[in-house]
Design a protein around this motif. Sequence first.
Motif, PDB file in Angstrom:
ATOM      1  N   LYS A  92      -5.433   0.199   7.652  1.00  0.00           N
ATOM      2  CA  LYS A  92      -4.180  -0.046   6.939  1.00  0.00           C
ATOM      3  C   LYS A  92      -3.967   0.970   5.818  1.00  0.00           C
ATOM      4  O   LYS A  92      -2.842   1.371   5.546  1.00  0.00           O
ATOM      5  N   LEU A  93      -5.065   1.379   5.183  1.00  0.00           N
ATOM      6  CA  LEU A  93      -4.964   2.375   4.121  1.00  0.00           C
ATOM      7  C   LEU A  93      -4.426   3.703   4.663  1.00  0.00           C
ATOM      8  O   LEU A  93      -3.516   4.301   4.090  1.00  0.00           O
ATOM      9  N   LEU A 120       2.602   6.437   7.243  1.00  0.00           N
ATOM     10  CA  LEU A 120       3.952   5.882   7.270  1.00  0.00           C
ATOM     11  C   LEU A 120       4.811   6.456   6.145  1.00  0.00           C
ATOM     12  O   LEU A 120       6.020   6.652   6.321  1.00  0.00           O
ATOM     13  N   VAL A 121       4.192   6.721   5.002  1.00  0.00           N
ATOM     14  CA  VAL A 121       4.921   7.364   3.904  1.00  0.00           C
ATOM     15  C   VAL A 121       5.430   8.730   4.359  1.00  0.00           C
ATOM     16  O   VAL A 121       6.587   9.098   4.108  1.00  0.00           O
ATOM     17  N   VAL A 122       4.568   9.477   5.054  1.00  0.00           N
ATOM     18  CA  VAL A 122       4.955  10.800   5.562  1.00  0.00           C
ATOM     19  C   VAL A 122       6.084  10.685   6.577  1.00  0.00           C
ATOM     20  O   VAL A 122       7.080  11.412   6.503  1.00  0.00           O
ATOM     21  N   LEU A 153       0.831  -1.208   0.000  1.00  0.00           N
ATOM     22  CA  LEU A 153       0.000   0.000   0.000  1.00  0.00           C
ATOM     23  C   LEU A 153       0.862   1.254   0.000  1.00  0.00           C
ATOM     24  O   LEU A 153       0.539   2.244  -0.677  1.00  0.00           O
ATOM     25  N   MET A 154       1.968   1.231   0.728  1.00  0.00           N
ATOM     26  CA  MET A 154       2.877   2.374   0.758  1.00  0.00           C
ATOM     27  C   MET A 154       3.491   2.618  -0.623  1.00  0.00           C
ATOM     28  O   MET A 154       3.594   3.767  -1.078  1.00  0.00           O
ATOM     29  N   LYS A 155       3.876   1.546  -1.294  1.00  0.00           N
ATOM     30  CA  LYS A 155       4.432   1.681  -2.638  1.00  0.00           C
ATOM     31  C   LYS A 155       3.408   2.264  -3.601  1.00  0.00           C
ATOM     32  O   LYS A 155       3.728   3.112  -4.440  1.00  0.00           O
ATOM     33  N   LEU A 156       2.164   1.813  -3.465  1.00  0.00           N
ATOM     34  CA  LEU A 156       1.091   2.329  -4.330  1.00  0.00           C
ATOM     35  C   LEU A 156       0.848   3.812  -4.065  1.00  0.00           C
ATOM     36  O   LEU A 156       0.615   4.588  -5.004  1.00  0.00           O
TER      37      LEU A 156
END
Length: 234
Positions: A101-102, A108-110, A7-10
């Motif tokens: 999770k979304l 987590l990206v931030v 999800l982070m990669k997306l």
Amino acid sequence: MALLLKLMKLEMRKFRIGSYIRAAMIANIVILGLICLISLTEEIKEGVSFTDYSMAFSVIDTFVRGTYIVFASVLISRLVIDEFRNKSITVLFMYPINRKKLIAAKLLVVVLFTLVADIAANLFVGFGFYILNLFASVIPEPLTWSVAAKSLLTVVMSALATSFLSLIPLYFGMRKHSGAATIVSSLIVVALVCQNVDGFTLYSVIAVPIGLALLGAAVAYMAIRNIEHVDVLR
């Protein structure tokens, strides 16, 4: 965990994280330019801008911290707040994927972007200042390994705290789904934690960054906790 990473990669692909990396590189160059300008201007005026490397690295860290707290608020606004305001988050919530999770993937990206960018910026600007000092002799004393190691440890701990406290503006942005409120609140946070007086900042008091980091983590938890029951269409 594998799903969260996917999800982070997306998210990074969806919001073109490469453009933010380029913006961060430009910001680093600007910070280095400001540090060089301050150093050379003080030298011309026969003033003392930095008394030693520890003070110089502390000032650099303060500049970097303020920059990336605001940078993180822009990411929060783009990845989270805008999706709620435009109701585009409803499309994501239609997928058979846990809502928590979304949102966690977005946050987590931030956090990871802020952490890595903060450390990279300190290394880049710090090395640039070191090269400048070789020619301009802003600081007469040489840089020792002990000072460099201590400063690096401080930078890593500071970046870790910054990456979590940068989530504090999420609280204000989510109240009205306002990107402007997110960014303005980040400026207030910067004003509180980025004052540097002769190398001393609030970050020098260990309880301050730890407390603010925990507050940022708590804000993230509150944003995720009840997300399954939030009606995004209202």
